[in-house]
Write an enzyme that holds these catalytic residues in place. Structure first.
Site, PDB file in Angstrom:
ATOM      1  N   HIS A   1       0.840  -1.197   0.000  1.00 28.31           N
ATOM      2  CA  HIS A   1       0.000   0.000   0.000  1.00 28.31           C
ATOM      3  C   HIS A   1       0.879   1.252   0.000  1.00 28.31           C
ATOM      4  O   HIS A   1       1.949   1.268   0.612  1.00 28.31           O
ATOM      5  CB  HIS A   1      -0.916   0.013   1.214  1.00 28.31           C
ATOM      6  CG  HIS A   1      -1.883  -1.118   1.254  1.00 28.31           C
ATOM      7  ND1 HIS A   1      -2.876  -1.197   2.208  1.00 28.31           N
ATOM      8  CD2 HIS A   1      -2.038  -2.223   0.470  1.00 28.31           C
ATOM      9  CE1 HIS A   1      -3.595  -2.293   2.002  1.00 28.31           C
ATOM     10  NE2 HIS A   1      -3.092  -2.932   0.965  1.00 28.31           N
TER      11      HIS A   1
ATOM     12  N   GLU B   1       0.660   4.118   1.494  1.00 28.97           N
ATOM     13  CA  GLU B   1       0.953   4.718   2.796  1.00 28.97           C
ATOM     14  C   GLU B   1       2.006   3.912   3.562  1.00 28.97           C
ATOM     15  O   GLU B   1       2.908   4.470   4.174  1.00 28.97           O
ATOM     16  CB  GLU B   1      -0.304   4.809   3.668  1.00 28.97           C
ATOM     17  CG  GLU B   1      -1.475   5.487   3.008  1.00 28.97           C
ATOM     18  CD  GLU B   1      -2.421   4.502   2.345  1.00 28.97           C
ATOM     19  OE1 GLU B   1      -1.988   3.728   1.456  1.00 28.97           O
ATOM     20  OE2 GLU B   1      -3.609   4.509   2.704  1.00 28.97           O
TER      21      GLU B   1
ATOM     22  N   CYS C   1      -5.619   1.863   5.745  1.00 29.86           N
ATOM     23  CA  CYS C   1      -6.136   0.660   6.406  1.00 29.86           C
ATOM     24  C   CYS C   1      -5.428   0.499   7.747  1.00 29.86           C
ATOM     25  O   CYS C   1      -4.540   1.287   8.105  1.00 29.86           O
ATOM     26  CB  CYS C   1      -5.911  -0.566   5.516  1.00 29.86           C
ATOM     27  SG  CYS C   1      -4.183  -1.065   5.394  1.00 29.86           S
TER      28      CYS C   1
ATOM     29  N   CYS D   1      -1.621   0.284   7.358  1.00 32.17           N
ATOM     30  CA  CYS D   1      -1.010   1.561   7.003  1.00 32.17           C
ATOM     31  C   CYS D   1      -1.067   2.558   8.163  1.00 32.17           C
ATOM     32  O   CYS D   1      -0.115   3.301   8.391  1.00 32.17           O
ATOM     33  CB  CYS D   1      -1.675   2.130   5.764  1.00 32.17           C
ATOM     34  SG  CYS D   1      -1.351   1.130   4.292  1.00 32.17           S
TER      35      CYS D   1
END
Length: 158
Positions: A57, A59, A87, A90
């Site tokens: 991801h 982030e 999420c 992250c």
């Protein structure tokens, strides 16, 4: 929620980066890190491809890079602008890196509505605030912001 011009500009930069990723066939998520002098010091798009990294991801990858480059006291003065709400993974990486502030566009709940149970994005409908609130230090969270604009980036991808 009313954003200031600076926040709106940086958030839209994350949207533009996510949209560019989408045009390249990359999962349409992006994050940028801005220091306390309003300078973008890092940016990152989703890293699922080319290795099919489910933890890639934007982030998380950005916070890993930032954590290696800067100490938590520096990152505590920084803001991460993201096209979609981080999420749990992250948010956890942002917490552990020492991030002080987060501004996001699309909420996890709305992302889940858009993606459904897509095998490449089995969205966790867990607000990042819940992750941050369980920690021992404060992370300021602003979002969802410009959510309809952020949602348009996801349309047609999943």
């Amino acid at each position: 929620m009313q954003l200031n011009t600076r926040d709106t500009d940086f958030l839209r930069q994350s949207f533009a980066l996510a949209d560019e990723a989408k045009k390249q066939g990359i999962h349409p998520f992006a994050a940028i890190l801005v220091n306390d002098q309003d300078t973008v010091i890092m940016s990152q798009v989703n890293g699922y491809l080319p290795d099919f990294d489910m933890t890639g991801h934007a982030e998380r990858k950005l916070m890993t890079r930032a954590s290696k480059a800067y100490r938590p006291d520096f990152l505590a003065k920084c803001t991460m602008y993201v096209s979609a709400e981080p999420c749990a993974m992250c948010a956890g990486s942002a917490y552990w890196a020492g991030l002080g502030r987060l501004v996001y566009g699309l909420s996890e709940a709305r992302l889940k509505e858009i993606t459904g149970n897509h095998p490449e994005n089995p969205t966790l409908d867990l607000p990042c605030r819940a992750v941050f609130d369980s920690g021992q230090r404060k992370v300021e969270v602003i979002g969802p912001c410009l959510e309809d604009e952020a949602a348009k980036i996801q349309e047609g991808f999943w």
